[in-house]
Design an enzyme around this catalytic site. Structure first.
Site, PDB file in Angstrom:
ATOM      1  N   GLU A 108       0.829  -1.209   0.000  1.00  0.00           N
ATOM      2  CA  GLU A 108       0.000   0.000   0.000  1.00  0.00           C
ATOM      3  C   GLU A 108       0.860   1.254   0.000  1.00  0.00           C
ATOM      4  OE1 GLU A 108      -3.955  -1.490   2.355  1.00  0.00           O
ATOM      5  OE2 GLU A 108      -2.087  -1.360   3.510  1.00  0.00           O
ATOM      6  N   GLU A 128      -3.228  -9.499   4.247  1.00  0.00           N
ATOM      7  CA  GLU A 128      -3.935  -9.237   5.502  1.00  0.00           C
ATOM      8  C   GLU A 128      -4.978 -10.294   5.840  1.00  0.00           C
ATOM      9  OE1 GLU A 128      -2.306  -5.135   4.584  1.00  0.00           O
ATOM     10  OE2 GLU A 128      -2.912  -6.924   3.475  1.00  0.00           O
TER      11      GLU A 128
END
Length: 253
Positions: A108, A128
């Site tokens: 990210e 995640e």
């Protein structure tokens, strides 16, 4: 600034290095604040034309420091997001130089930069879901804008990483190199730094902001971004230097 973030300057380029190699450059609160402070410097100093964000020890960033997370620490800067960069962007370009892993928040963070240069052995992913978490630093909202929905779904729901070459094929990575990513990023940064700084900043702003513009308003909405550029001293200098067959001397005004 924390020793967990190293900053140097060369040829008008600010180099920012996450310096936690023993933790695969996992993002801590101190690192996020250090990156944010470095971006403030990028904005404040006229001689700086762009920045490179990289990681020490052969890894870009492995994501959030889970030990810190369990202790109640969030590596977020208010108003700027994860790593001090995922919720905003400086006016000047930022290049991610990725070696090793750019995983979870690390991917990210790379996506928050304007361009990505990666070593051929680099890996990108948002794992995640494998940890019972969600890629809340921009992964699950930005990837569907950058990729076909089905591919964004695969990355988010499997959590499996992709290679630098695959990321390049998908358009997520600008350049893949067999050498250190920082060297290829420096070459790209030098090319950018040679151009008119006002024009570079305006071009970046239009490309980013126009994602939200209605198609019918595109030409009209870019007007305020470029008006000052065409009236600037740099615009006249660029035209004059071209006519005189010399390198322009930019003033940033």
């Amino acid at each position: 600034m924390s020793e967990e973030v190293l900053v140097s300057v060369a040829d008008g380029v600010l180099e920012v290095t996450i310096n936690r190699p023993e933790a695969r450059n996992a993002m801590s609160k101190a690192v996020a604040e250090g990156i944010s402070a470095a971006m403030d410097r990028l904005e404040a100093e006229n001689d700086l034309r762009c920045a490179i964000l990289t990681g020490a020890g052969g890894t870009f960033c492995s994501g959030m420091d889970l030990k810190g997370f369990l202790a109640g620490e969030m590596p977020i800067v208010p108003g700027r997001g994860f790593g001090g960069l995922t919720d905003w962007t400086p006016k000047k370009p930022v290049i991610a130089a990725v070696d090793g892993f750019a995983l979870a928040g690390g991917m990210e963070l790379a996506l928050a930069c304007d361009m990505i240069v990666a070593h051929t052995d680099a890996k990108f992913g948002i794992p995640e879901a494998k940890r019972g978490l969600v890629a809340g630093g921009g992964g699950v909202v930005h990837l569907p804008r950058l990729l076909p929905r089905q591919l964004a779904m695969e990355l988010a729901l499997t959590g499996d990483p992709i290679t630098a070459q695959r990321a390049y094929e998908l358009g997520l990575v600008n350049r893949v190199t067999d050498g250190p990513a920082i060297e290829a990023a420096r070459a790209l940064a030098r090319t950018i730094a040679e151009n008119g700084p006002l024009a570079v900043a305006a071009s970046k702003a239009i490309i980013r902001d126009s994602w939200l513009w209605d198609v019918a308003e595109l030409n009209a909405k870019q007007g305020p971004y470029i008006a000052a550029v065409f009236m600037s001293e740099d615009a006249r200098e660029g035209a004059t230097a071209f006519a005189q067959k010399r390198k322009p001397e930019w003033k940033g005004k």
